[in-house]
Design an enzyme around this catalytic site. Sequence first.
Site, PDB file in Angstrom:
ATOM      1  N   LYS A 171      47.388 -47.085  58.705  1.00  0.00           N
ATOM      2  CA  LYS A 171      48.462 -47.049  59.520  1.00  0.00           C
ATOM      3  C   LYS A 171      49.076 -48.693  59.852  1.00  0.00           C
ATOM      4  O   LYS A 171      49.515 -48.931  60.099  1.00  0.00           O
ATOM      5  CB  LYS A 171      48.958 -45.998  60.639  1.00  0.00           C
ATOM      6  N   LYS A 186      54.912 -37.839  53.124  1.00  0.00           N
ATOM      7  CA  LYS A 186      55.867 -37.625  53.544  1.00  0.00           C
ATOM      8  C   LYS A 186      56.736 -39.272  54.005  1.00  0.00           C
ATOM      9  O   LYS A 186      57.798 -39.156  53.600  1.00  0.00           O
ATOM     10  CB  LYS A 186      55.907 -36.738  54.314  1.00  0.00           C
ATOM     11  N   LYS A 229      47.306 -40.580  48.064  1.00  0.00           N
ATOM     12  CA  LYS A 229      47.496 -39.284  48.694  1.00  0.00           C
ATOM     13  C   LYS A 229      48.726 -38.917  48.997  1.00  0.00           C
ATOM     14  O   LYS A 229      49.754 -39.970  49.427  1.00  0.00           O
ATOM     15  CB  LYS A 229      46.783 -39.138  49.929  1.00  0.00           C
TER      16      LYS A 229
HETATM   17  P1  ATP Z   1      52.140 -38.950  56.902  1.00  0.00           P
HETATM   18  O1  ATP Z   1      51.800 -39.055  55.261  1.00  0.00           O
HETATM   19  O2  ATP Z   1      53.589 -39.543  57.331  1.00  0.00           O
HETATM   20  O3  ATP Z   1      50.720 -39.913  57.386  1.00  0.00           O
HETATM   21  P2  ATP Z   1      50.738 -36.603  56.892  1.00  0.00           P
HETATM   22  O4  ATP Z   1      51.578 -35.523  56.423  1.00  0.00           O
HETATM   23  O5  ATP Z   1      49.152 -37.176  56.727  1.00  0.00           O
HETATM   24  O6  ATP Z   1      51.609 -37.258  57.677  1.00  0.00           O
HETATM   25  P3  ATP Z   1      50.285 -34.896  58.955  1.00  0.00           P
HETATM   26  O7  ATP Z   1      52.590 -34.207  59.792  1.00  0.00           O
HETATM   27  O8  ATP Z   1      50.201 -34.595  60.685  1.00  0.00           O
HETATM   28  O9  ATP Z   1      50.764 -35.662  58.495  1.00  0.00           O
HETATM   29  O10 ATP Z   1      49.757 -33.576  58.364  1.00  0.00           O
HETATM   30  C1  ATP Z   1      49.400 -31.686  59.053  1.00  0.00           C
HETATM   31  C2  ATP Z   1      48.471 -31.855  58.288  1.00  0.00           C
HETATM   32  O11 ATP Z   1      48.909 -31.482  56.755  1.00  0.00           O
HETATM   33  C3  ATP Z   1      47.491 -31.969  57.978  1.00  0.00           C
HETATM   34  O12 ATP Z   1      45.833 -30.474  58.207  1.00  0.00           O
HETATM   35  C4  ATP Z   1      46.824 -32.702  56.789  1.00  0.00           C
HETATM   36  O13 ATP Z   1      45.738 -32.966  56.411  1.00  0.00           O
HETATM   37  C5  ATP Z   1      47.980 -32.134  55.916  1.00  0.00           C
HETATM   38  N1  ATP Z   1      48.017 -33.160  55.022  1.00  0.00           N
HETATM   39  C6  ATP Z   1      48.940 -33.828  55.105  1.00  0.00           C
HETATM   40  N2  ATP Z   1      49.170 -34.446  53.496  1.00  0.00           N
HETATM   41  C7  ATP Z   1      48.431 -34.243  52.171  1.00  0.00           C
HETATM   42  C8  ATP Z   1      48.464 -33.908  51.397  1.00  0.00           C
HETATM   43  N3  ATP Z   1      49.011 -34.287  50.461  1.00  0.00           N
HETATM   44  N4  ATP Z   1      47.740 -33.017  51.067  1.00  0.00           N
HETATM   45  C9  ATP Z   1      47.145 -32.060  51.760  1.00  0.00           C
HETATM   46  N5  ATP Z   1      46.940 -32.067  52.849  1.00  0.00           N
HETATM   47  C10 ATP Z   1      47.741 -32.448  53.283  1.00  0.00           C
END
Ligand code: ATP
Length: 333
Positions: free
Chosen positions: A114, A199, A196
């Site tokens: 980040k 969003k 990964k």
């Molecule tokens: P950003 O991608 O914007 O950094 P994020 O989606 O990783 O945000 P959160 O919204 O807090 O962050 O994630 C919530 C949950 O979703 C966490 O448990 C995270 O591990 C899971 N998660 C996020 N992205 C993935 C993915 N691509 N595959 C599986 N699990 C995910």
Amino acid sequence: MLDKKTLFSAVQPSGVPTIGNYVGAINNFVKLQDDYNCIYSIADLHCLTVRQNPAELRQATLGLLALYIACGIDPEKCIMFVQSHVHEHAELTWVLNTITYPGELNRMTQFKDKSRSHADNVNMGLMDYPVLMASDILLYGTSVVPVGADQKQHIELTRDLAIRFNSRYSDTFIVPEGIIPKYGAKIMSLADPTKKMSKSDENLNAFISLYDDTDTIIRKFKRAVTDSDTKIYFDPENKAGISNLLTIYSVFAGVSIDEAVRQFEGKGYGDFKIKVGEAVAEGLKPITEKRLELMKNKDYLNKVMIDGAEKASRIARKTLSKVYRKVGLYRAE
Ligand code: ATP
Ligand code: LTN
């Protein structure tokens, strides 16, 4: 109720959740709700670590609660609340900061990533993010934390801090375990299956948001980057794109990975991608309908979050006052 262990998890209301968030986290929140005393938070304080549009953040907070319920989290069974409504999260963070070393935080993968993607705003909150997360978890006597694979390092730090505090000030915190799903813990980007799905990706074709409509979903899957082979089988190392699609299909079609592979044996990539898109669109349809209906009932959503914050506060207050006492803060009683 009493003999069940406590489970805690959270999602940030930053932007629109993706099918990565659903498969890696929210879908498991639903599955686990009968086995544990579940507490699901909306981590709005975490969102402040990157720049947010205030009006959008407020709306996304309500939207995420509606999504939790629409996905099947039952407010009668689980506590759902907004992190900033329970001030103990910020307070415990302060105390835990005093036993955390900068070196532990600046080597975190998420912080490094980040810092790169938000190079103009590398703030103290971004670095301290995992300590706030540890506070979320430790306030509730949590035994298990379902998360995607990217959060593993943060769970490790949470465990280290719990152990460190316990050994310095006597037994206080339960040392929690992460629950990381065997499949789907890291849903990959549709545009680059070595990355990964996120969003916050600038490329809108890289992710499926839980608010995408059927046509958009199918169009994005048709464009999903795969390899130039023709065979469909599960091998995340060598066939990242296809394996990612198989994982997504298996969750949304409700079949095992083996069964998914069997269903597409001998089929071409084109057909396969459309079928994955259809399964996802089909799976999301009832969730979207329910979510939109809930969004019309703001009074209900407000009531759920107020109830949730009250219940969470009761637990958090007790933990924090124990912590304050143990570290030597004077209480006038
Ligand atoms: P950003 O991608 O914007 O950094 P994020 O989606 O990783 O945000 P959160 O919204 O807090 O962050 O994630 C919530 C949950 O979703 C966490 O448990 C995270 O591990 C899971 N998660 C996020 N992205 C993935 C993915 N691509 N595959 C599986 N699990 C995910
Ligand atoms: N950092 C997490 C969201 C989060 C969380 C938590 C997850 C905030 N607090 C406590 C589990 C437990 C993320 O997924 N980005």
